[in-house]
Design a protein around this motif. Structure first.
Motif, PDB file in Angstrom:
ATOM      1  N   ALA A  47       0.837  -1.207   0.000  1.00 11.09           N
ATOM      2  CA  ALA A  47       0.000   0.000   0.000  1.00 11.09           C
ATOM      3  C   ALA A  47       0.868   1.252   0.000  1.00 11.09           C
ATOM      4  O   ALA A  47       0.526   2.265  -0.595  1.00 11.09           O
ATOM      5  CB  ALA A  47      -0.929   0.001   1.201  1.00 11.09           C
ATOM      6  N   TYR A  48       2.032   1.155   0.654  1.00 17.25           N
ATOM      7  CA  TYR A  48       2.929   2.306   0.669  1.00 17.25           C
ATOM      8  C   TYR A  48       3.627   2.461  -0.675  1.00 17.25           C
ATOM      9  O   TYR A  48       3.606   3.531  -1.285  1.00 17.25           O
ATOM     10  CB  TYR A  48       3.970   2.143   1.782  1.00 17.25           C
ATOM     11  CG  TYR A  48       4.898   3.315   1.893  1.00 17.25           C
ATOM     12  CD1 TYR A  48       4.578   4.382   2.718  1.00 17.25           C
ATOM     13  CD2 TYR A  48       6.079   3.383   1.157  1.00 17.25           C
ATOM     14  CE1 TYR A  48       5.410   5.486   2.808  1.00 17.25           C
ATOM     15  CE2 TYR A  48       6.915   4.479   1.232  1.00 17.25           C
ATOM     16  CZ  TYR A  48       6.579   5.527   2.062  1.00 17.25           C
ATOM     17  OH  TYR A  48       7.396   6.616   2.148  1.00 17.25           O
ATOM     18  N   GLU A  49       4.254   1.366  -1.128  1.00 14.00           N
ATOM     19  CA  GLU A  49       5.087   1.437  -2.334  1.00 14.00           C
ATOM     20  C   GLU A  49       4.269   1.760  -3.579  1.00 14.00           C
ATOM     21  O   GLU A  49       4.743   2.457  -4.465  1.00 14.00           O
ATOM     22  CB  GLU A  49       5.827   0.114  -2.544  1.00 14.00           C
ATOM     23  CG  GLU A  49       6.864  -0.182  -1.484  1.00 14.00           C
ATOM     24  CD  GLU A  49       8.047   0.768  -1.554  1.00 14.00           C
ATOM     25  OE1 GLU A  49       8.423   1.151  -2.671  1.00 14.00           O
ATOM     26  OE2 GLU A  49       8.578   1.136  -0.488  1.00 14.00           O
ATOM     27  N   LEU A  50       3.059   1.214  -3.665  1.00 14.33           N
ATOM     28  CA  LEU A  50       2.273   1.444  -4.879  1.00 14.33           C
ATOM     29  C   LEU A  50       1.412   2.704  -4.768  1.00 14.33           C
ATOM     30  O   LEU A  50       0.582   2.974  -5.620  1.00 14.33           O
ATOM     31  CB  LEU A  50       1.405   0.233  -5.190  1.00 14.33           C
ATOM     32  CG  LEU A  50       2.171  -1.074  -5.449  1.00 14.33           C
ATOM     33  CD1 LEU A  50       1.232  -2.178  -5.887  1.00 14.33           C
ATOM     34  CD2 LEU A  50       3.249  -0.874  -6.517  1.00 14.33           C
ATOM     35  N   GLY A  51       1.583   3.433  -3.670  1.00 15.60           N
ATOM     36  CA  GLY A  51       0.897   4.712  -3.558  1.00 15.60           C
ATOM     37  C   GLY A  51      -0.574   4.610  -3.187  1.00 15.60           C
ATOM     38  O   GLY A  51      -1.323   5.575  -3.351  1.00 15.60           O
ATOM     39  N   TYR A  52      -1.025   3.442  -2.695  1.00 13.79           N
ATOM     40  CA  TYR A  52      -2.436   3.327  -2.324  1.00 13.79           C
ATOM     41  C   TYR A  52      -2.786   4.227  -1.142  1.00 13.79           C
ATOM     42  O   TYR A  52      -3.877   4.771  -1.062  1.00 13.79           O
ATOM     43  CB  TYR A  52      -2.803   1.872  -1.986  1.00 13.79           C
ATOM     44  CG  TYR A  52      -2.684   0.919  -3.156  1.00 13.79           C
ATOM     45  CD1 TYR A  52      -2.680   1.396  -4.465  1.00 13.79           C
ATOM     46  CD2 TYR A  52      -2.578  -0.449  -2.953  1.00 13.79           C
ATOM     47  CE1 TYR A  52      -2.565   0.529  -5.534  1.00 13.79           C
ATOM     48  CE2 TYR A  52      -2.464  -1.327  -4.021  1.00 13.79           C
ATOM     49  CZ  TYR A  52      -2.453  -0.841  -5.306  1.00 13.79           C
ATOM     50  OH  TYR A  52      -2.332  -1.694  -6.365  1.00 13.79           O
ATOM     51  N   PHE A  53      -1.847   4.355  -0.219  1.00  8.95           N
ATOM     52  CA  PHE A  53      -2.099   5.258   0.906  1.00  8.95           C
ATOM     53  C   PHE A  53      -2.249   6.693   0.399  1.00  8.95           C
ATOM     54  O   PHE A  53      -3.163   7.407   0.777  1.00  8.95           O
ATOM     55  CB  PHE A  53      -0.959   5.200   1.934  1.00  8.95           C
ATOM     56  CG  PHE A  53      -0.934   3.956   2.775  1.00  8.95           C
ATOM     57  CD1 PHE A  53      -2.079   3.510   3.421  1.00  8.95           C
ATOM     58  CD2 PHE A  53       0.245   3.248   2.958  1.00  8.95           C
ATOM     59  CE1 PHE A  53      -2.053   2.367   4.221  1.00  8.95           C
ATOM     60  CE2 PHE A  53       0.276   2.102   3.750  1.00  8.95           C
ATOM     61  CZ  PHE A  53      -0.871   1.660   4.381  1.00  8.95           C
ATOM     62  N   GLU A  54      -1.315   7.075  -0.464  1.00  7.94           N
ATOM     63  CA  GLU A  54      -1.357   8.444  -0.990  1.00  7.94           C
ATOM     64  C   GLU A  54      -2.632   8.699  -1.768  1.00  7.94           C
ATOM     65  O   GLU A  54      -3.200   9.785  -1.707  1.00  7.94           O
ATOM     66  CB  GLU A  54      -0.139   8.711  -1.874  1.00  7.94           C
ATOM     67  CG  GLU A  54       1.056   9.221  -1.101  1.00  7.94           C
ATOM     68  CD  GLU A  54       2.218   9.549  -2.012  1.00  7.94           C
ATOM     69  OE1 GLU A  54       1.999  10.196  -3.053  1.00  7.94           O
ATOM     70  OE2 GLU A  54       3.352   9.156  -1.679  1.00  7.94           O
ATOM     71  N   ASP A  55      -3.087   7.669  -2.514  1.00  6.75           N
ATOM     72  CA  ASP A  55      -4.340   7.829  -3.259  1.00  6.75           C
ATOM     73  C   ASP A  55      -5.481   8.190  -2.327  1.00  6.75           C
ATOM     74  O   ASP A  55      -6.433   8.859  -2.720  1.00  6.75           O
ATOM     75  CB  ASP A  55      -4.712   6.526  -3.979  1.00  6.75           C
ATOM     76  CG  ASP A  55      -3.782   6.261  -5.160  1.00  6.75           C
ATOM     77  OD1 ASP A  55      -3.010   7.166  -5.492  1.00  6.75           O
ATOM     78  OD2 ASP A  55      -3.842   5.154  -5.720  1.00  6.75           O
ATOM     79  N   GLU A  56      -5.398   7.697  -1.093  1.00 13.22           N
ATOM     80  CA  GLU A  56      -6.460   7.982  -0.124  1.00 13.22           C
ATOM     81  C   GLU A  56      -6.190   9.276   0.630  1.00 13.22           C
ATOM     82  O   GLU A  56      -6.922   9.619   1.556  1.00 13.22           O
ATOM     83  CB  GLU A  56      -6.572   6.838   0.881  1.00 13.22           C
ATOM     84  CG  GLU A  56      -6.906   5.488   0.274  1.00 13.22           C
ATOM     85  CD  GLU A  56      -8.291   5.457  -0.361  1.00 13.22           C
ATOM     86  OE1 GLU A  56      -9.151   6.234   0.083  1.00 13.22           O
ATOM     87  OE2 GLU A  56      -8.503   4.675  -1.298  1.00 13.22           O
ATOM     88  N   GLY A  57      -5.110   9.944   0.299  1.00 12.03           N
ATOM     89  CA  GLY A  57      -4.754  11.175   0.995  1.00 12.03           C
ATOM     90  C   GLY A  57      -4.037  10.931   2.308  1.00 12.03           C
ATOM     91  O   GLY A  57      -3.951  11.815   3.156  1.00 12.03           O
ATOM     92  N   LEU A  58      -3.510   9.714   2.481  1.00 12.97           N
ATOM     93  CA  LEU A  58      -2.826   9.381   3.732  1.00 12.97           C
ATOM     94  C   LEU A  58      -1.316   9.455   3.543  1.00 12.97           C
ATOM     95  O   LEU A  58      -0.800   9.013   2.519  1.00 12.97           O
ATOM     96  CB  LEU A  58      -3.190   7.960   4.169  1.00 12.97           C
ATOM     97  CG  LEU A  58      -4.633   7.721   4.571  1.00 12.97           C
ATOM     98  CD1 LEU A  58      -4.884   6.231   4.741  1.00 12.97           C
ATOM     99  CD2 LEU A  58      -4.948   8.460   5.861  1.00 12.97           C
ATOM    100  N   PHE A  59      -0.642  10.019   4.527  1.00  8.69           N
ATOM    101  CA  PHE A  59       0.810  10.095   4.471  1.00  8.69           C
ATOM    102  C   PHE A  59       1.354   9.231   5.586  1.00  8.69           C
ATOM    103  O   PHE A  59       1.298   9.589   6.747  1.00  8.69           O
ATOM    104  CB  PHE A  59       1.275  11.537   4.540  1.00  8.69           C
ATOM    105  CG  PHE A  59       0.795  12.283   3.345  1.00  8.69           C
ATOM    106  CD1 PHE A  59       1.561  12.333   2.197  1.00  8.69           C
ATOM    107  CD2 PHE A  59      -0.462  12.862   3.342  1.00  8.69           C
ATOM    108  CE1 PHE A  59       1.086  12.981   1.069  1.00  8.69           C
ATOM    109  CE2 PHE A  59      -0.939  13.508   2.219  1.00  8.69           C
ATOM    110  CZ  PHE A  59      -0.159  13.572   1.070  1.00  8.69           C
ATOM    111  N   VAL A  60       1.832   8.069   5.191  1.00 14.23           N
ATOM    112  CA  VAL A  60       2.123   7.015   6.157  1.00 14.23           C
ATOM    113  C   VAL A  60       3.621   6.830   6.319  1.00 14.23           C
ATOM    114  O   VAL A  60       4.374   6.879   5.353  1.00 14.23           O
ATOM    115  CB  VAL A  60       1.475   5.702   5.680  1.00 14.23           C
ATOM    116  CG1 VAL A  60       1.967   4.525   6.498  1.00 14.23           C
ATOM    117  CG2 VAL A  60      -0.042   5.805   5.754  1.00 14.23           C
ATOM    118  N   THR A  61       4.053   6.666   7.559  1.00 10.33           N
ATOM    119  CA  THR A  61       5.416   6.245   7.841  1.00 10.33           C
ATOM    120  C   THR A  61       5.329   4.832   8.392  1.00 10.33           C
ATOM    121  O   THR A  61       4.564   4.590   9.322  1.00 10.33           O
ATOM    122  CB  THR A  61       6.054   7.151   8.910  1.00 10.33           C
ATOM    123  OG1 THR A  61       5.848   8.507   8.522  1.00 10.33           O
ATOM    124  CG2 THR A  61       7.532   6.883   9.048  1.00 10.33           C
TER     125      THR A  61
END
Lengths: 456, 357
Positions: A47-61
């Motif tokens: 989810a991090y590497e493929l940008g799924y988090f970013e697609d949801e507007g989430l900025f994850v560490t």
């Protein structure tokens, strides 16, 4: 809750250009998620590497944690917003075994993925008791009955027989106990006074963090262990041990890790929780898509030092549908790691109840509880409602197939038939007490452990 | 009597000036650990090469020889030790990992750039679709690179060390000046000084989590935990040395201060501090060294960001490169420890004029 979703959806369709139709109004956008270096953290990495988090507007560490205790404390204290967790952790925390804090899970991370490994020396002693196939290779699944004479020898010599698992409420603790008990060995009981879990034990189980398992076994502190991948295959590669059974061979498609967040977090950040669940579902879909076509890429991701970090070839072994037992004895294991198919990510109540029955079986839950109690705890912790909301949004956005989700499930899986489980005892989550009583080794209704003895 | 050729005089004078400059620079070379430069420069400047050769051999040749012997011994012995992670890596494998860590860094930088490009594009799109309220400026959330870890560790150690010095120097002065203060402090010092840093860690962790409850304050909790653990352990050498330095001031000076009827403040600034400075600096140097060692251990145990975490993560990864990467970290830790000591030594040389250099 349904109305909120409806308003949100209409609101976003009115406002947005199509590209942002799916971004929810997030309460919290910067998240820190914890994980343990195991291959089943894959949905987080993907989810991090493929940008799924970013697609949801989430900025994850994503932050690797030293052990399961540190990880749980991190989630409870709020240092971590959520984490890859042992299924037993949210349940135990909610009922107050160990640390008390309400934790929920809207997303199950995977099925299967664990194994039990013994050292070369123990394997050499076990092997004569294992029936062989025509080609001379050992016949699988191997029962703990093959280990029993070895443990007996140790007992006769007055030496303790030590094995490792990763946490008191871990799947691995229950799995190795299940396996030992199915082979007639006593893995020992917990009591409120003695939380070592070694009361009356033939095999003494103790806690070792997953990545340290091979090193601890090599040092001779433990003779074997139950752990997730890649730490069983690592033992084969390094020539220090032999996996004897995978959890798939013990119980086909057994539930594994979950994604855990505190109840408070979910209540304060409902949209963030939904967004997280959406991203994770997408990652799980990707991992199983087209017959595991993406697994090789996932292996490359996981082998990076910031994730699992083990050698890619070790991780690949189990992730791409094979499992190596003795060195060179590679056998197909297509369902060893399941991330999405068979509704792997849906948080079934019956999965939660199985964990609770095992806690009761070994005395972590010290007294008999009515069936209703099991249903209530499961419904408190496992949250298919959030899962289905997230799934619905993905389906509406065309990012998931309607047919892939159990929309009408009542939360109970079809009972596991006797043939799918190593000791032939069927499991039905609707009758927890009857199930507990049907297991030959373990506490039965009305029994308690006091002063190091089983009473009742 | 022959007239001296002015040309010769001039050359002679230049030569003397050159040597004077080299001798002056020598003091700095010593501070920086580059003492071997002096004889080379002298030889280049035309000094008797034979005499300088001996110096060069002693200051440069012997250390280089020792290092090469160490490398050869390491390279031959290491592959003979088999572990569950493969053979112990030799110098070559470790050097390869230096390159691979740098490559990791470059890759991470690339990902960071890509992240900011995506963000800019997203924000531009948002503005274009008239949804300015959704525009967000984020800091990249990727994993810290090796250089980031080094930097975190250095910042933490200096922060902890700074607090330790702020606490220890005044306390040390008080203990040195007044027998009563000394009597009060002494038992505490004796008890707390030998406590292992790792025993402090759980206590510090609990207290910081209880007291510092905000999650978005100026410092992260993990930073504070590491830094305070460093403080608690690096307090003692400064404290003890300051007290010793202050109490051993020349008695005549103390008498002078009485005659001049100096007030305490003047006495401390004009008299106590200058004469105690060499010992205070010795204490600070010891403290920083202790702090650096403690920090790495604390980071390993508490999984706080920094080089210690890097080592522990690699140990947990258990890949075939892990041991070599851990060794890179070991050398980095050693080198930085050495540099920190040199920095303190340089400061000491700048601030004190005694022959204690």
């Amino acid at each position: 809750m349904k109305t909120t979703i409806a308003t949100l959806l209409t609101a976003s369709t009115i406002l947005a250009s199509p590209a942002f139709a799916d971004i929810l109004d997030l309460e919290k956008e910067d998240l820190t998620l914890g994980f343990i270096k195991l291959t089943d953290m894959a949905p987080l990495a993907v989810a991090y590497e493929l940008g799924y988090f970013e697609d949801e507007g989430l900025f994850v560490t994503l932050e690797a944690q030293a052990n399961w205790k540190v990880l749980l404390d991190g989630v409870i204290s709020g240092e971590l917003d959520g984490a890859h967790m042992l299924a037993g952790q949210p349940l135990a925390a909610t009922i107050g075994y160990g640390t008390e804090a309400p934790i929920i899970t809207p997303f199950s991370m995977d099925l299967n993925g664990n194994g039990i490994t013994v050292s070369n020396d123990i394997w050499a002693q076990m092997k004569p008791n294992v029936p062989l196939m025509e080609d001379g290779r050992p016949q699988h699944p191997i029962s703990a009955a093959a280990l029993a004479p070895v443990v007996e020898d140790y007992k006769d010599r007055g030496e303790p027989f030590n094995m490792g698992m990763v946490f008191p409420v871990s799947t691995h603790n229950y799995e190795i106990r299940y396996w030992l008990a199915a082979g007639g060995l006593e893995p020992g009981y917990y009591s409120p006074q003695d939380i070592s879990g070694q009361i009356g034990a033939d095999v003494l189980l103790s806690v070792t963090p997953p990545p340290q398992m091979p090193a601890t076994m090599e040092a001779g502190t433990i003779f074997g262990y139950a752990v997730g991948e890649p730490w069983n295959q690592q033992a084969v590669f390094k020539g220090i041990g032999v996996p004897v059974i995978t959890d798939y061979d013990m119980w086909k498609n057994n539930p594994e890790k979950v994604f855990g967040i505190t109840k408070e977090f979910a209540e304060e950040n409902p949209n963030t929780t939904l967004a997280l669940t959406k991203a994770l579902i997408r990652a799980a879909i990707w991992l199983d898509e087209n017959d595991n076509a993406n697994r090789e890429e996932a292996v490359q991701m996981l082998s990076r030092p910031e994730y699992v970090g083990a050698d890619a070839e070790v991780i690949a072994n189990s992730m791409t549908g094979f499992f190596e037992f003795e060195k060179g004895d590679v056998r197909p294991a297509p369902d060893f790691n399941v991330f999405f198919r068979y509704n792997a990510t849906y948080p079934f109540y019956s999965d939660a109840i199985w964990y609770l029955t095992q806690m009761r079986r070994w005395g972590q839950i010290d007294e008999t509880k009515p069936d209703q109690w099991y249903f209530d705890v499961a419904a408190d912790v496992y949250r298919p409602d959030i899962y289905l909301q997230a799934a619905r949004m993905l389906v509406d956005d065309g990012m998931a197939n309607e047919a892939d989700f159990p929309w009408d499930s009542d939360g109970f899986k079809v009972a596991t038939p006797a043939a799918d489980i190593i000791d032939g005892i069927p499991y039905d989550g609707r009758t927890p007490n009857a199930y507990i009583d049907s297991l030959p080794i373990g506490l039965k209704s009305g029994q308690t452990v006091t002063n190091g003895r089983v009473d009742g | 009597m022959t007239a001296i050729d002015p040309q010769t005089l001039d050359t002679e004078a230049r030569r003397t000036r050159r040597f004077a400059r080299i001798n002056k620079a020598d003091a700095w070379f010593k501070v920086l650990g580059l003492a071997w430069l002096t004889p080379i420069l002298k030889a280049a400047a035309g000094d008797n090469p034979r005499a300088q050769a001996g110096e060069i051999w002693r200051l440069l040749g012997v250390p280089l020889l020792a290092i090469s012997l160490f490398l050869v011994a390491w390279g031959t012995l290491a592959p003979k030790v088999q572990t569950s992670l493969g053979a112990v890596p030799g110098p070559v494998q470790v050097w390869e990992q230096v390159g691979s860590l740098h490559a990791d860094y470059l890759r991470e930088k690339g990902r960071e750039t890509a992240f900011y490009e995506r963000q800019e594009k997203r924000n531009a799109d948002l503005i274009a679709s008239r949804r300015e309220d959704r525009v967000r400026e984020r800091v990249y959330t990727g994993k810290p690179t090796y250089y980031d870890q080094i930097w975190t560790s250095i910042l933490t150690v200096f922060f902890g060390f700074l607090i330790a010095s702020i606490v220890a120097i005044p306390l040390g002065i008080a203990a040195g000046l007044s027998a009563t203060a000394n009597a009060a402090l002494n038992p505490l010092i004796q008890i707390f000084k030998p406590v292992s840093p790792l025993a402090w860690l759980p206590i510090v962790t609990m207290i910081v989590s209880a007291v510092y409850t905000t999650n978005d304050g100026m410092f992260s909790k993990s930073f504070l935990v590491s830094a305070i653990t460093v403080t608690l352990c690096s307090l003692w050498p400064t404290l003890i040395n300051t007290a010793l330095g202050v109490s051993s001031i020349d008695k005549d000076l103390v008498s002078v201060s009485r005659v001049l009827k100096m007030n305490t403040y003047t006495k401390i600034t004009k008299l106590v501090l200058p004469s105690a400075l060499p010992l205070i600096f010795t204490g600070l140097r010891l403290s920083l060294g202790v702090g650096w060692m403690v920090l790495i251990a604390a980071e390993m145990l508490a999984q706080n960001p920094g080089l210690g975490k890097f080592v522990w993560d690699e140990f947990q990864n258990g890949s075939s490169q892990s041991l070599a990467r851990i060794m890179v970290a070991v050398f980095t830790i050693g080198l930085i420890g050495f540099l920190l000591d040199r920095v303190m030594y340089a400061l000491q040389s700048m601030f004190t004029f005694s022959n204690n250099r």
